[in-house]
Motif scaffolding. Structure first.
Motif, short mmCIF file in Angstrom:
data_model
loop_
_atom_site.label_atom_id
_atom_site.label_comp_id
_atom_site.label_asym_id
_atom_site.label_seq_id
_atom_site.Cartn_x
_atom_site.Cartn_y
_atom_site.Cartn_z
N ARG B 95 0.84 -1.21 0.00
CA ARG B 95 0.00 0.00 0.00
C ARG B 95 0.86 1.25 0.00
NH1 ARG B 95 -5.62 -0.63 2.10
NH2 ARG B 95 -5.65 1.52 2.80
N ASN B 96 1.93 1.22 0.80
CA ASN B 96 2.76 2.41 0.90
C ASN B 96 3.50 2.74 -0.40
OD1 ASN B 96 1.93 2.46 3.53
ND2 ASN B 96 3.88 1.79 4.41
N MET B 97 3.73 1.73 -1.23
CA MET B 97 4.49 1.97 -2.46
C MET B 97 3.61 2.26 -3.67
SD MET B 97 7.65 2.32 -2.24
CE MET B 97 8.16 2.27 -3.95
N LEU B 98 2.29 2.16 -3.52
CA LEU B 98 1.42 2.34 -4.68
C LEU B 98 1.61 3.73 -5.30
CD1 LEU B 98 -0.81 1.39 -6.55
CD2 LEU B 98 -2.49 2.20 -4.91
N ASN B 99 1.58 4.75 -4.45
CA ASN B 99 1.70 6.11 -4.95
C ASN B 99 3.03 6.37 -5.65
OD1 ASN B 99 0.47 8.47 -5.34
ND2 ASN B 99 0.03 8.83 -3.17
N PRO B 100 4.16 6.06 -4.97
CA PRO B 100 5.45 6.26 -5.66
C PRO B 100 5.54 5.51 -6.98
CG PRO B 100 5.80 5.80 -3.32
CD PRO B 100 4.34 5.64 -3.57
N LEU B 101 4.96 4.31 -7.04
CA LEU B 101 5.02 3.53 -8.28
C LEU B 101 4.26 4.25 -9.40
CD1 LEU B 101 5.66 0.90 -9.87
CD2 LEU B 101 3.44 0.05 -9.09
N LEU B 102 3.03 4.67 -9.08
CA LEU B 102 2.22 5.32 -10.11
C LEU B 102 2.84 6.65 -10.53
CD1 LEU B 102 -1.38 4.48 -8.85
CD2 LEU B 102 0.04 3.27 -10.52
N LYS B 103 3.40 7.36 -9.55
CA LYS B 103 4.03 8.64 -9.90
C LYS B 103 5.22 8.44 -10.82
CE LYS B 103 3.08 12.00 -6.28
NZ LYS B 103 3.57 12.52 -5.01
N THR B 104 6.01 7.41 -10.54
CA THR B 104 7.14 7.12 -11.41
C THR B 104 6.66 6.82 -12.82
OG1 THR B 104 8.23 6.14 -9.50
CG2 THR B 104 9.25 5.74 -11.63
N TYR B 105 5.60 6.01 -12.90
CA TYR B 105 5.06 5.66 -14.21
C TYR B 105 4.62 6.91 -14.97
CZ TYR B 105 2.26 3.51 -17.85
OH TYR B 105 1.74 3.14 -19.08
N GLU B 106 3.89 7.78 -14.26
CA GLU B 106 3.42 9.01 -14.89
C GLU B 106 4.56 9.84 -15.46
OE1 GLU B 106 1.26 11.31 -12.01
OE2 GLU B 106 -0.22 9.68 -11.80
N ASN B 107 5.68 9.82 -14.75
CA ASN B 107 6.79 10.68 -15.14
C ASN B 107 7.66 10.14 -16.25
OD1 ASN B 107 7.13 13.30 -13.60
ND2 ASN B 107 6.50 11.88 -12.00
N ILE B 108 7.36 8.94 -16.71
CA ILE B 108 8.11 8.40 -17.85
C ILE B 108 7.44 8.90 -19.12
CG2 ILE B 108 8.80 6.31 -19.07
CD1 ILE B 108 8.92 4.91 -16.40
N PRO B 109 8.21 9.50 -20.02
CA PRO B 109 7.60 9.99 -21.25
C PRO B 109 7.13 8.85 -22.15
CG PRO B 109 9.99 10.40 -21.24
CD PRO B 109 9.66 9.79 -19.93
N SER B 110 6.07 9.07 -22.88
CA SER B 110 5.57 8.05 -23.81
C SER B 110 6.40 8.09 -25.09
CB SER B 110 4.11 8.33 -24.16
OG SER B 110 3.33 8.17 -23.02
N PRO B 111 6.47 6.99 -25.83
CA PRO B 111 5.90 5.69 -25.50
C PRO B 111 6.68 5.00 -24.39
CG PRO B 111 7.21 5.54 -27.50
CD PRO B 111 7.21 6.98 -27.09
#
Ligand code: SF4
Lengths: 505, 178
Positions: B95-111
């Motif tokens: 639970r504690n890592m969900l936010n950091p994981l999603l934030k990291t994902y968001e910050n990766i440029p597409s594709p």
């Protein structure tokens, strides 16, 4: 019920009275090994708080047990090392440590946990609250002109586990470091409740993967003593050989990282290659590079014939030669020494107050090596002399690892030439006594791994508590970095090389 | 002296393990060609440990040792998600890592693509029933490739990169993430 299975010193004591006697215990040279809380309301309608102390002459462990309803007296002001345990108990059991200086949540982040949830209470109904913000976490700010903060993590640069580090700096030197951990809190203690002893071993071996064997040994020490299982000599020898092999590959890797962090890629890669060879040896021996599933309740899962022993012997000889070269290189290179000496110094006094263990304690003059203090398996017969150094800095911790590689090599060579005959595992039909409990100890590559296990009346686990050496040692980094430049932090961190997984549980 | 000795004596790379899928070196050459072609010679990876036992990380770190030396194929673990093409995830997702994981994902440029590593990342492993685990990762992110194993050996991770390249080359990953 509640048979004491491991030692002679057990005292049941009032909380107020204990808070006063803690000072006397400390003055007599004893140190806090751990605090274990349990919800025993179904047995005697109380919670229990058990304090375990080491450092007694003769090597035993002393246990002081406080029975309580909803609160107990904090001993953090007397034993600073109690601070984290008491915060943990407040979090997971909701028992209030009266007089505790810092009751911020530890594992259950207010950012996603309702503060009314205490999962280790037996009446926790398993309800998982919605993921949303229930509150915030307040960091300690350092204020003043020219002071700025550097925030690092939880997601780090590189292949590292998550943790949050907050540096307050004035110029380059660190004024304060605050660590926030438990990002990886997996709730392992609760998971083990209600499991049988074999099932739980599968989880235990994955608490901190790089120390799987040594942590499992500690668990098995406790579990087998509850179940009254006496394993064979041969199994003990094999366990010790595996434990020392694990220690060696960990140390080789640790020293490699030290080289890496001071910019000496070539000697670092030399040791990383050696680590790879050690892991391939593990695979040849057990079928697994981390020796997962090598141990079992009642013994070990595979035998070591003379071919395997020869393979091990050749490998540890090779390790010794390569490490000797590295040692010479460190000692003869002024640019290496310049980075290592006086960096990240942890004073003896700090080490004592924080009840450190393992490398971090031995590099700061404390004679703490579980293999000699609370001997298990066959370590008692080996007459080990713990290696003690007095620098307290990165150099001392590096040198200690190198010296201990020689020690482990010697243990392996001695044992493999004297393997006793016999079976590698005994059957374990026995049922544990209802609510009997025991503790187990072992020395991992980071320090003392401590288990407390109580069985229930159906032969399953009622309460399991594990204390990882990293849990004890992490706070010491906050002292080790003071006055050092921030650029040295990675090096100081690597010189302790603590586990986040084991700490967060 | 010591450094000189190291420079001239090491010959680790030829000891690549033989296995059913061929040695690391052969696999690597193939991989290099694909990375050159598909990703313009550099494939950058950002790792997030969402709650592992640290053995998975140890194996990923081993990819940089002289036996595997992943960087020679153009693949590099990078410090910032902003530099990355791939998000690699290990662990059971607490639970504690969900936010950091999603934030990291968001910050990766597409594709961008996700590779999950280890049994924990796939199912939650031994920790899946815990109160503090909200994974597995697939609840929140779609992985293009998953690497099985507890932990997966380094060569399995190299195979996973190959597999990802194959998928991309053949256009099987029809729906690229936004
Ligand atoms: S998959 Fe296995 S090795 Fe990887 S984190 Fe999970 S338990 Fe550890």
């Amino acid at each position: 019920m509640n048979k004491i299975m491991f030692n002679k010193h057990y005292t049941e004591i009032e909380s107020d009275y204990f808070a006063n006697s803690a000072e006397i215990l400390k003055a007599s040279g004893k140190y806090l090994l751990g605090i274990v809380a349990a919800d025993e309301r179904s047995i005697n309608s109380k919670f229990s708080i058990r304090y375990f102390f080491g450092g007694t002459d003769g090597g035993g462990i002393e246990e002081y047990c406080v029975k309580t309803d909803e609160s107990f007296r904090s001993i953090s002001k007397i034993c600073p090392s109690a601070k984290m345990y008491e915060r943990e108990i407040y979090d997971l059991f909701g028992l209030l440590p009266e007089g505790h200086p810092d009751l911020r949540p530890l594992m259950l982040y207010p950012e996603n946990w309702d503060s009314s949830v205490h999962p280790l209470r037996k009446d926790y109904n398993g309800v998982i609250h919605e993921m949303k913000k229930y509150g915030g976490y307040k960091f300690k700010e350092v204020l003043g002109e020219g002071i700025f903060n550097v925030l690092v993590g939880p997601v780090h640069a590189g292949i590292i586990e998550p943790g949050h580090f907050r540096f307050s700096l004035a110029g380059e030197p660190v004024l304060q470091l605050e660590i926030r951990h438990f990002w990886k809190h997996r709730g392992i203690e609760k998971l083990c409740e209600g499991k049988d002893f074999n099932e739980a071993l599968g989880i235990i071996s994955k608490i901190s993967g790089d120390n799987s064997v040594n942590i499992s040994i500690s668990y098995l020490e406790a579990a087998e003593s509850i179940l009254n299982i006496e394993i064979t000599e041969r199994a003990k020898y094999i366990r010790v050989i595996l434990a020392e092999l694990e220690r060696i590959w960990n140390y080789v890797r640790d020293v490699a990282w030290i080289f890496m962090d001071i910019g000496f890629a070539l000697p670092a890669q030399n040791l990383f290659a050696l680590q790879e060879e050690l892991m391939r040896l593990n695979k040849n021996l057990s079928g697994h590079r981390f020796l997962f599933n090598s141990l079992t309740l009642g013994g070990v899962n595979f035998d070591m014939d003379s071919r395997k022993l020869k393979e091990i012997e050749d490998m540890v000889n090779k390790v010794e030669n390569i490490i000797k070269d590295s040692e010479e290189f460190i000692l003869s290179s002024s640019s290496v020494l310049d980075r290592l000496e006086f960096t990240g110094k942890i004073n003896k006094k700090t080490a004592e107050e924080l009840s450190l263990c393992g490398i971090s304690a031995r590099a700061s003059e404390l004679k703490r090596d579980t293999r000699a203090e609370f001997p298990y398996l066959i370590y008692g017969r080996l007459n080990l002399k713990p290696v003690i150094l007095d620098g307290g800095d990165v150099f001392a911790r590096t040198a200690l690892r190198i010296k201990e590689i020689y020690l482990s090599k010697k243990i392996i060579s001695d044992l493999s030439s004297n393997m006793p005959e016999g079976n590698i595992a005994v059957s374990c039909e026995s049922k544990p006594e209802a609510f009997g409990y025991a503790v187990g100890n072992s020395e991992t590559s980071r320090g003392n791994a401590f288990f407390y296990i109580m069985a229930d009346d159906k032969g399953k686990i009622f309460r399991l508590k594990y204390i990882d050496p990293s849990f004890r040692i992490w706070p010491s980094i906050q002292y080790g970095v003071l006055g050092n430049i921030i650029a040295d932090f990675p090096l100081i961190n690597k010189s302790l090389n603590l586990s986040y997984a084991g700490n967060d549980m | 002296m010591f450094l000189k000795k190291l420079l001239f004596k090491n010959k680790t790379q030829d000891i690549a393990p033989e296995s059913g899928e061929g040695s690391v070196l052969i696999k690597g050459d193939e991989l290099k060609l694909l990375v050159d072609k598909v990703f313009g010679r550099s494939l950058f990876v950002r790792l997030v440990d969402s709650g592992s036992c640290n053995a998975c990380e140890t194996e990923l770190a081993a990819l940089s040792n002289p036996y595997y030396d992943l960087e020679r194929f153009g693949i590099k673990f990078v410090a910032s998600p902003k530099h990355a093409d791939i998000l690699m995830v290990t662990g059971c997702l607490t639970r504690n890592m969900l936010n950091p994981l999603l934030k990291t994902y968001e910050n990766i440029p597409s594709p961008k693509f996700v590779i999950t590593v280890g049994d924990c990342a796939e199912t939650g492993g031994p920790f899946k029933d815990s109160y503090s685990v909200c994974g597995p990762v697939s609840k929140y992110l779609n992985a293009a490739v998953h690497v099985k194993g507890c932990p997966p050996e380094p060569k399995a991770v190299i195979s996973a990169f190959l597999k990802l390249m194959d998928i991309l080359k053949s256009g099987k990953q029809e729906k690229l993430p936004d």
